[in-house]
Design a protein around this motif. Sequence first.
Motif, PDB file in Angstrom:
ATOM      1  N   ALA A 385       0.917  -1.188  -0.040  1.00  0.00           N
ATOM      2  CA  ALA A 385      -0.121  -0.011  -0.042  1.00  0.00           C
ATOM      3  C   ALA A 385       0.755   1.179   0.119  1.00  0.00           C
ATOM      4  O   ALA A 385       2.164   1.206   0.334  1.00  0.00           O
ATOM      5  N   THR A 386       0.377   2.302  -0.174  1.00  0.00           N
ATOM      6  CA  THR A 386       0.958   3.858  -0.150  1.00  0.00           C
ATOM      7  C   THR A 386       0.112   4.538   0.641  1.00  0.00           C
ATOM      8  O   THR A 386      -1.296   4.442   0.692  1.00  0.00           O
ATOM      9  N   GLY A 387       0.535   5.557   1.267  1.00  0.00           N
ATOM     10  CA  GLY A 387      -0.202   6.624   1.793  1.00  0.00           C
ATOM     11  C   GLY A 387       0.797   7.542   2.602  1.00  0.00           C
ATOM     12  O   GLY A 387       2.077   7.173   3.027  1.00  0.00           O
ATOM     13  N   ARG A 388       0.442   8.798   3.084  1.00  0.00           N
ATOM     14  CA  ARG A 388       0.977   9.861   3.841  1.00  0.00           C
ATOM     15  C   ARG A 388       1.106   9.424   5.318  1.00  0.00           C
ATOM     16  O   ARG A 388       2.294   9.757   5.832  1.00  0.00           O
ATOM     17  N   ASP A 389       0.112   8.814   5.738  1.00  0.00           N
ATOM     18  CA  ASP A 389      -0.208   8.739   7.119  1.00  0.00           C
ATOM     19  C   ASP A 389       0.536   7.354   7.725  1.00  0.00           C
ATOM     20  O   ASP A 389      -0.116   6.537   7.267  1.00  0.00           O
ATOM     21  N   ARG A 390       1.396   7.331   8.363  1.00  0.00           N
ATOM     22  CA  ARG A 390       2.336   6.144   8.540  1.00  0.00           C
ATOM     23  C   ARG A 390       1.206   5.393   9.637  1.00  0.00           C
ATOM     24  O   ARG A 390       1.442   4.049   9.657  1.00  0.00           O
ATOM     25  N   ASP A 391       0.432   6.001  10.692  1.00  0.00           N
ATOM     26  CA  ASP A 391      -0.265   5.402  11.587  1.00  0.00           C
ATOM     27  C   ASP A 391      -1.573   4.687  10.734  1.00  0.00           C
ATOM     28  O   ASP A 391      -1.696   3.385  11.187  1.00  0.00           O
ATOM     29  N   ALA A 392      -1.974   5.251   9.648  1.00  0.00           N
ATOM     30  CA  ALA A 392      -2.854   4.590   8.816  1.00  0.00           C
ATOM     31  C   ALA A 392      -2.193   3.461   8.177  1.00  0.00           C
ATOM     32  O   ALA A 392      -3.138   2.529   8.221  1.00  0.00           O
ATOM     33  N   LEU A 393      -1.005   3.330   7.831  1.00  0.00           N
ATOM     34  CA  LEU A 393      -0.402   2.361   7.149  1.00  0.00           C
ATOM     35  C   LEU A 393      -0.195   1.210   8.209  1.00  0.00           C
ATOM     36  O   LEU A 393      -0.224  -0.074   7.879  1.00  0.00           O
ATOM     37  N   SER A 394       0.128   1.596   9.453  1.00  0.00           N
ATOM     38  CA  SER A 394       0.233   0.583  10.328  1.00  0.00           C
ATOM     39  C   SER A 394      -0.961  -0.193  10.542  1.00  0.00           C
ATOM     40  O   SER A 394      -1.110  -1.387  10.725  1.00  0.00           O
ATOM     41  N   PHE A 395      -2.209   0.571  10.473  1.00  0.00           N
ATOM     42  CA  PHE A 395      -3.445   0.041  10.715  1.00  0.00           C
ATOM     43  C   PHE A 395      -3.844  -0.958   9.664  1.00  0.00           C
ATOM     44  O   PHE A 395      -4.400  -2.163   9.942  1.00  0.00           O
ATOM     45  N   ASP A 396      -3.341  -0.424   8.423  1.00  0.00           N
ATOM     46  CA  ASP A 396      -3.366  -1.440   7.306  1.00  0.00           C
ATOM     47  C   ASP A 396      -2.815  -2.729   7.388  1.00  0.00           C
ATOM     48  O   ASP A 396      -3.188  -3.684   6.994  1.00  0.00           O
ATOM     49  N   TRP A 397      -1.602  -2.455   7.838  1.00  0.00           N
ATOM     50  CA  TRP A 397      -0.863  -3.933   7.997  1.00  0.00           C
ATOM     51  C   TRP A 397      -1.411  -4.866   8.928  1.00  0.00           C
ATOM     52  O   TRP A 397      -1.452  -5.839   8.695  1.00  0.00           O
ATOM     53  N   ARG A 398      -2.006  -4.242  10.098  1.00  0.00           N
ATOM     54  CA  ARG A 398      -2.701  -5.032  11.163  1.00  0.00           C
ATOM     55  C   ARG A 398      -3.876  -6.024  10.382  1.00  0.00           C
ATOM     56  O   ARG A 398      -3.963  -6.950  10.694  1.00  0.00           O
ATOM     57  N   ARG A 399      -4.539  -5.121   9.760  1.00  0.00           N
ATOM     58  CA  ARG A 399      -5.826  -5.556   9.084  1.00  0.00           C
ATOM     59  C   ARG A 399      -5.434  -6.681   8.077  1.00  0.00           C
ATOM     60  O   ARG A 399      -6.163  -7.850   7.955  1.00  0.00           O
ATOM     61  N   MET A 400      -4.316  -6.245   7.300  1.00  0.00           N
ATOM     62  CA  MET A 400      -3.872  -7.334   6.118  1.00  0.00           C
ATOM     63  C   MET A 400      -3.187  -8.745   6.940  1.00  0.00           C
ATOM     64  O   MET A 400      -3.497  -9.723   6.331  1.00  0.00           O
ATOM     65  N   ALA A 401      -2.399  -8.494   8.058  1.00  0.00           N
ATOM     66  CA  ALA A 401      -1.921  -9.402   8.825  1.00  0.00           C
ATOM     67  C   ALA A 401      -2.948 -10.339   9.245  1.00  0.00           C
ATOM     68  O   ALA A 401      -2.810 -11.696   9.409  1.00  0.00           O
ATOM     69  N   ARG A 402      -4.287  -9.769   9.758  1.00  0.00           N
ATOM     70  CA  ARG A 402      -5.018 -10.551  10.442  1.00  0.00           C
ATOM     71  C   ARG A 402      -5.917 -11.408   9.062  1.00  0.00           C
ATOM     72  O   ARG A 402      -6.385 -12.713   9.393  1.00  0.00           O
ATOM     73  N   LYS A 403      -5.958 -10.953   8.225  1.00  0.00           N
ATOM     74  CA  LYS A 403      -6.457 -11.489   7.120  1.00  0.00           C
ATOM     75  C   LYS A 403      -5.729 -12.697   6.473  1.00  0.00           C
ATOM     76  O   LYS A 403      -6.223 -13.747   5.806  1.00  0.00           O
ATOM     77  N   ALA A 404      -4.311 -12.274   6.496  1.00  0.00           N
ATOM     78  CA  ALA A 404      -3.594 -13.515   5.838  1.00  0.00           C
ATOM     79  C   ALA A 404      -2.318 -13.710   6.799  1.00  0.00           C
ATOM     80  O   ALA A 404      -1.192 -13.427   6.532  1.00  0.00           O
ATOM     81  N   PRO A 405      -2.352 -14.323   8.106  1.00  0.00           N
ATOM     82  CA  PRO A 405      -1.678 -14.530   9.085  1.00  0.00           C
ATOM     83  C   PRO A 405      -0.462 -15.508   8.464  1.00  0.00           C
ATOM     84  O   PRO A 405       0.543 -15.302   9.127  1.00  0.00           O
ATOM     85  N   ASP A 406      -0.828 -16.418   7.591  1.00  0.00           N
ATOM     86  CA  ASP A 406       0.100 -17.380   7.192  1.00  0.00           C
ATOM     87  C   ASP A 406       1.039 -16.668   6.425  1.00  0.00           C
ATOM     88  O   ASP A 406       2.338 -17.282   6.409  1.00  0.00           O
ATOM     89  N   LEU A 407       1.056 -15.675   5.868  1.00  0.00           N
ATOM     90  CA  LEU A 407       1.781 -14.939   5.016  1.00  0.00           C
ATOM     91  C   LEU A 407       2.550 -13.734   5.357  1.00  0.00           C
ATOM     92  O   LEU A 407       3.595 -13.646   5.363  1.00  0.00           O
ATOM     93  N   LEU A 408       1.644 -13.207   6.467  1.00  0.00           N
ATOM     94  CA  LEU A 408       2.264 -11.671   7.043  1.00  0.00           C
ATOM     95  C   LEU A 408       2.272 -11.766   8.503  1.00  0.00           C
ATOM     96  O   LEU A 408       2.911 -10.968   9.090  1.00  0.00           O
ATOM     97  N   GLY A 409       1.876 -12.772   9.173  1.00  0.00           N
ATOM     98  CA  GLY A 409       1.690 -12.827  10.559  1.00  0.00           C
ATOM     99  C   GLY A 409       3.105 -12.847  11.099  1.00  0.00           C
ATOM    100  O   GLY A 409       3.268 -12.270  12.300  1.00  0.00           O
ATOM    101  N   GLU A 410       4.014 -13.471  10.646  1.00  0.00           N
ATOM    102  CA  GLU A 410       5.173 -13.626  11.388  1.00  0.00           C
ATOM    103  C   GLU A 410       6.127 -12.569  10.752  1.00  0.00           C
ATOM    104  O   GLU A 410       7.588 -12.493  11.357  1.00  0.00           O
ATOM    105  N   ARG A 411       5.852 -11.766   9.870  1.00  0.00           N
ATOM    106  CA  ARG A 411       6.792 -10.459   9.436  1.00  0.00           C
ATOM    107  C   ARG A 411       6.256  -9.016   9.955  1.00  0.00           C
ATOM    108  O   ARG A 411       5.533  -9.122  10.574  1.00  0.00           O
ATOM    109  N   SER A 412       7.510  -8.261   9.957  1.00  0.00           N
ATOM    110  CA  SER A 412       7.222  -7.022  10.330  1.00  0.00           C
ATOM    111  C   SER A 412       6.972  -6.042   9.170  1.00  0.00           C
ATOM    112  O   SER A 412       7.654  -6.310   7.909  1.00  0.00           O
TER     113      SER A 412
END
Length: 464
Positions: A385-412
């Motif tokens: 994703a892209t965006g100006r607000d890093r807090d919003a990007l952090s929220f996006d990451w948590r949402r995507m990690a919850r949806k794909a824990p096998d791919l993103l759950g162990e990553r930072s």
Amino acid sequence: MPARNFALPLAIAAMTMSASLAGPLSAQQTAGGATSREVVQSLPTPEVERLRAALQRLATEAESVDALIDAGDASLAVGDLEASLGFFGRALELSSENARAKLGLASVYLRSRRPLDALQMFAEAERAGASTADFLDDLGLVQDLVGNNAQAQQSYRTMLATKPGDDETRRRLAISLAISGDRAGFEAALLPLLQRQDLAAHRARAFGLAILGDTKEAAALTGQLMPPDLASRMTPYLDYMPRLTRAQQAAAANLGIFPRAAEIGRDDPNIARVASSADRSAAKADDRLAPRGTPLGERTPARTSPATQQPEASSRLAQVSREQASAQPASVSEAFTELAGPVSASRRPGEGAVDITAIEIPRESREPPKPAPRAHPSRHWVQLATGRDRDALSFDWRRMARKAPDLLGERSPYVVRWGQANRLLAGPFPTQDAAREMVRALRQQGFDSFTYTSPAGEKIIELK
């Protein structure tokens, strides 16, 4: 690619539409509230009408992919890139392989000074079923924006073969020919438009002349086309056109985007690689067409003199010098300080270039040299994703990690600056193939992402 904060672009689009619909009122009221003039209200443009219709559909069909795409197209037409990005991004979340949404997103990237992302998205749109005939004009511009003028001109000519009356494509072709140094082709492409007194063609001619180095004639033409004060402000930009890279010249002439002073004559490393690859391909094609052997009636000399070797050696040195110069900071006046744009490779050595002919070549040693440590080496990533607000990007990451824990759950998550925004990255991956494999896996779970190779020296930080 997931989009964020869709309510905000929707609200922005709605406010834009409402303001446009309101129009100027000529009514004046007295102190007592009486109207002293007839009320006159301007009619909305077709683009605003399209946006209104799409928003009305979305009010009752929030998950309608077609309505989202229509809203994205209309927002793009009225110049609201942020709203358009949101609409197309939401459409791709609902339908990850929708060719229309990918084409729309590619157009947003093109107009947002992100030609490499646009190029990749056009390729994805074609794989999703879009016909290249639908976007050859924009594809040609993207190719110009990454320094691949030969391919751009082929795209423009293919488009004009089926749509000879497409004036914008003809103007883009003319600019591309000027960037290539083909003045005769440049003038011939514009001639039909100039004969019709097309004002945009005169503007393109001014930029093309400046690109070709005829800045005085370009300035004179600008003086004829514009009011004196505006022409005087435009002249310094025309003077800098010959010093810009091919990609920067295309951005300036077609999109009105000029680089900052420190970026004049320099390429973003990724764009530089694309431009360099295009140059090598063109050189190979020229080499295949070059005559072989000794010309008839001439004898092969017994020994090649240093003088006969000089042109080839000189051209190689010039190429390396150009590459070296693109890595050096430009030292010029701050003419373009307030105008941001993509950065791209120079066709000629810039100021501060290294004179490699004065460097002593080290002799071969028995022990292999130890590589110099790099603080930020080039690495392979997946952009989510892209965006100006890093807090919003952090929220996006948590949402995507919850949806794909096998791919993103162990990553930072990681971020890196991209103009005034940030890229949200997963990685790094050991190879580009590994990054592509992650893209394929994410796509199966409904995420639209793509690979990103960070250039050496680019600082990428973990998103806390």
